[in-house]
Design a protein around this motif. Structure first.
Motif, PDB file in Angstrom:
ATOM      1  N   GLU A 142      21.533  21.471  62.670  1.00 36.59           N
ATOM      2  CA  GLU A 142      19.503  21.485  62.307  1.00 36.59           C
ATOM      3  C   GLU A 142      18.925  21.039  63.252  1.00 36.59           C
ATOM      4  N   LYS A 143      18.910  20.280  63.695  1.00 38.79           N
ATOM      5  CA  LYS A 143      17.902  19.944  64.628  1.00 38.79           C
ATOM      6  C   LYS A 143      18.401  20.564  66.807  1.00 38.79           C
ATOM      7  N   ALA A 144      19.366  20.602  66.171  1.00 40.41           N
ATOM      8  CA  ALA A 144      19.115  21.482  68.084  1.00 40.41           C
ATOM      9  C   ALA A 144      19.514  22.959  67.519  1.00 40.41           C
ATOM     10  N   LEU A 145      18.573  23.450  68.894  1.00 43.65           N
ATOM     11  CA  LEU A 145      17.910  24.516  69.598  1.00 43.65           C
ATOM     12  C   LEU A 145      18.701  25.641  69.546  1.00 43.65           C
ATOM     13  N   LYS A 146      18.538  26.654  69.232  1.00 41.35           N
ATOM     14  CA  LYS A 146      18.996  27.993  70.140  1.00 41.35           C
ATOM     15  C   LYS A 146      18.225  29.196  70.020  1.00 41.35           C
ATOM     16  N   GLY A 147      18.910  29.813  70.979  1.00 34.79           N
ATOM     17  CA  GLY A 147      18.639  31.336  71.091  1.00 34.79           C
ATOM     18  C   GLY A 147      17.906  31.127  72.007  1.00 34.79           C
ATOM     19  N   LYS A 148      16.306  31.945  71.627  1.00 32.67           N
ATOM     20  CA  LYS A 148      14.674  31.856  72.753  1.00 32.67           C
ATOM     21  C   LYS A 148      14.332  30.667  72.744  1.00 32.67           C
ATOM     22  N   GLU A 149      14.593  29.582  71.971  1.00 37.85           N
ATOM     23  CA  GLU A 149      13.406  28.419  71.739  1.00 37.85           C
ATOM     24  C   GLU A 149      14.824  27.415  72.569  1.00 37.85           C
ATOM     25  N   LEU A 150      16.153  27.464  73.045  1.00 37.53           N
ATOM     26  CA  LEU A 150      16.548  26.850  73.848  1.00 37.53           C
ATOM     27  C   LEU A 150      16.169  26.749  74.627  1.00 37.53           C
ATOM     28  N   TYR A 151      16.322  28.379  75.098  1.00 39.04           N
ATOM     29  CA  TYR A 151      15.809  28.961  76.542  1.00 39.04           C
ATOM     30  C   TYR A 151      14.331  28.565  77.260  1.00 39.04           C
ATOM     31  N   ASP A 152      13.850  28.777  76.568  1.00 40.84           N
ATOM     32  CA  ASP A 152      12.492  27.878  77.092  1.00 40.84           C
ATOM     33  C   ASP A 152      12.342  26.485  76.966  1.00 40.84           C
ATOM     34  N   LEU A 153      13.513  25.678  75.953  1.00 42.03           N
ATOM     35  CA  LEU A 153      13.300  24.692  76.372  1.00 42.03           C
ATOM     36  C   LEU A 153      14.495  24.960  78.498  1.00 42.03           C
ATOM     37  N   TYR A 154      15.136  25.016  78.363  1.00 38.57           N
ATOM     38  CA  TYR A 154      15.414  25.548  79.448  1.00 38.57           C
ATOM     39  C   TYR A 154      14.665  25.634  80.782  1.00 38.57           C
ATOM     40  N   ILE A 155      14.164  26.845  80.635  1.00 37.80           N
ATOM     41  CA  ILE A 155      13.156  26.824  81.533  1.00 37.80           C
ATOM     42  C   ILE A 155      12.283  25.257  81.666  1.00 37.80           C
ATOM     43  N   ARG A 156      11.793  24.422  80.687  1.00 42.34           N
ATOM     44  CA  ARG A 156      11.105  23.488  80.682  1.00 42.34           C
ATOM     45  C   ARG A 156      11.506  22.988  81.575  1.00 42.34           C
ATOM     46  N   LEU A 157      13.559  22.538  81.300  1.00 43.87           N
ATOM     47  CA  LEU A 157      13.951  21.361  82.098  1.00 43.87           C
ATOM     48  C   LEU A 157      14.183  22.186  83.473  1.00 43.87           C
ATOM     49  N   ILE A 158      14.166  23.117  83.873  1.00 42.56           N
ATOM     50  CA  ILE A 158      13.846  23.484  85.674  1.00 42.56           C
ATOM     51  C   ILE A 158      13.049  23.087  86.084  1.00 42.56           C
ATOM     52  N   ALA A 159      11.799  23.336  85.235  1.00 46.96           N
ATOM     53  CA  ALA A 159      10.755  23.211  85.619  1.00 46.96           C
ATOM     54  C   ALA A 159      10.195  21.428  86.254  1.00 46.96           C
ATOM     55  N   LEU A 160      10.817  20.606  85.130  1.00 45.51           N
ATOM     56  CA  LEU A 160      10.569  19.333  85.376  1.00 45.51           C
ATOM     57  C   LEU A 160      11.977  18.499  86.285  1.00 45.51           C
ATOM     58  N   TYR A 161      12.756  19.655  86.534  1.00 46.33           N
ATOM     59  CA  TYR A 161      13.967  18.908  87.571  1.00 46.33           C
ATOM     60  C   TYR A 161      13.036  19.525  88.994  1.00 46.33           C
ATOM     61  N   LEU A 162      12.423  20.793  89.085  1.00 43.21           N
ATOM     62  CA  LEU A 162      11.985  21.160  90.600  1.00 43.21           C
ATOM     63  C   LEU A 162      11.238  20.197  90.975  1.00 43.21           C
ATOM     64  N   SER A 163      10.302  20.556  90.189  1.00 39.74           N
ATOM     65  CA  SER A 163       9.221  19.041  90.120  1.00 39.74           C
ATOM     66  C   SER A 163       9.530  17.232  90.665  1.00 39.74           C
ATOM     67  N   VAL A 164      10.379  17.605  90.280  1.00 35.19           N
ATOM     68  CA  VAL A 164      10.519  15.576  90.499  1.00 35.19           C
ATOM     69  C   VAL A 164      11.119  15.998  91.941  1.00 35.19           C
ATOM     70  N   LEU A 165      12.228  17.030  91.822  1.00 34.48           N
ATOM     71  CA  LEU A 165      12.947  16.963  93.303  1.00 34.48           C
ATOM     72  C   LEU A 165      12.081  17.157  94.149  1.00 34.48           C
ATOM     73  N   TYR A 166      10.779  18.301  94.481  1.00 33.15           N
ATOM     74  CA  TYR A 166      10.059  18.114  95.329  1.00 33.15           C
ATOM     75  C   TYR A 166       9.260  16.458  95.935  1.00 33.15           C
ATOM     76  N   SER A 167       8.614  16.251  94.199  1.00 33.49           N
ATOM     77  CA  SER A 167       7.876  14.795  94.866  1.00 33.49           C
ATOM     78  C   SER A 167       8.869  13.727  94.680  1.00 33.49           C
ATOM     79  N   TYR A 168       9.927  14.314  94.735  1.00 37.65           N
ATOM     80  CA  TYR A 168      10.829  12.993  95.620  1.00 37.65           C
ATOM     81  C   TYR A 168      10.898  13.433  97.108  1.00 37.65           C
ATOM     82  N   LEU A 169      11.279  14.308  97.553  1.00 36.50           N
ATOM     83  CA  LEU A 169      11.582  15.157  98.615  1.00 36.50           C
ATOM     84  C   LEU A 169      10.051  14.469  99.273  1.00 36.50           C
TER      85      LEU A 169
END
Length: 188
Positions: free
Chosen positions: A161-188
């Motif tokens: 019940e707590k797990a996101l599904k469909g579009k909500e999970l996809y939107d979270l995925y996009i935000r996780l990618i944004a975080l990953y890339l932002s951290v990666l480029y800041s780290y570099l």
């Protein structure tokens, strides 16, 4: 979940902004490549088949974030030296090798940061306007990331019940990618 439009770079990263720092990033990229390689491959695996999305892509970006955190925060994970010494004393008191191994695995797992703690480290350490724009409610972001990861990894019916599904999970995925890339480029 069928993605209506392929991921466009402007959803994730402003390449023209990156272009201004390209000559600074490339030398650091080669300097840190060994440290970021495994997380980078996990991240790149999420970008295949841009018109479809499933929980495996979500889990891959989570693994990329966790792996990247492990690789760049290794000294933080080792700060628990006194606790590790205490664990060793306790483990050494156990007589049966099978029990010793079980106890050791159990205790050392407690030394590792949780996904929420890893996300918190990244958000606090590399906080910038881009992250603030993509992740407005950090507690909700951390909880949904952790709950969804726990469900899709362990398939615990209590977490469904707590797990996101469909579009909500996809939107979270996009935000996780944004975080990953932002951290990666800041780290570099």
């Amino acid at each position: 979940y069928k993605v209506k439009a392929a991921l466009s770079p402007d959803q994730i990263l402003f390449f023209k902004e990156l272009n201004n720092f390209f000559d600074l990033i490339i030398p650091k990229w080669f300097e840190h490549y060994e440290k970021i390689q495994s997380a980078l491959f996990l991240f790149l695996s999420t970008l295949k088949e841009k018109t479809s999305f499933n929980s495996e892509k979500f889990l891959s970006i989570i693994k990329a974030i966790e792996t990247f955190h492990i690789n760049i925060y290794d000294e933080k994970e080792n700060q628990n030296g006194k606790l590790a010494e205490k664990f060793e004393r306790i483990i050494n008191e156990v007589q049966l090798p099978k029990d010793k191994k079980y106890l050791k695995d159990l205790l050392y797992e407690r030394l590792r940061p949780t996904l929420k703690e890893r996300l918190n480290d990244f958000i606090n350490t590399y906080n910038n306007e881009y992250i603030q724009d993509k992740i407005q409610d950090t507690n909700d972001f951390k909880n949904k990331s952790s709950d969804s990861r726990n469900y899709y990894t362990h398939l615990d019916p209590n977490m469904k019940e707590k797990a996101l599904k469909g579009k909500e999970l996809y939107d979270l995925y996009i935000r996780l990618i944004a975080l990953y890339l932002s951290v990666l480029y800041s780290y570099l």
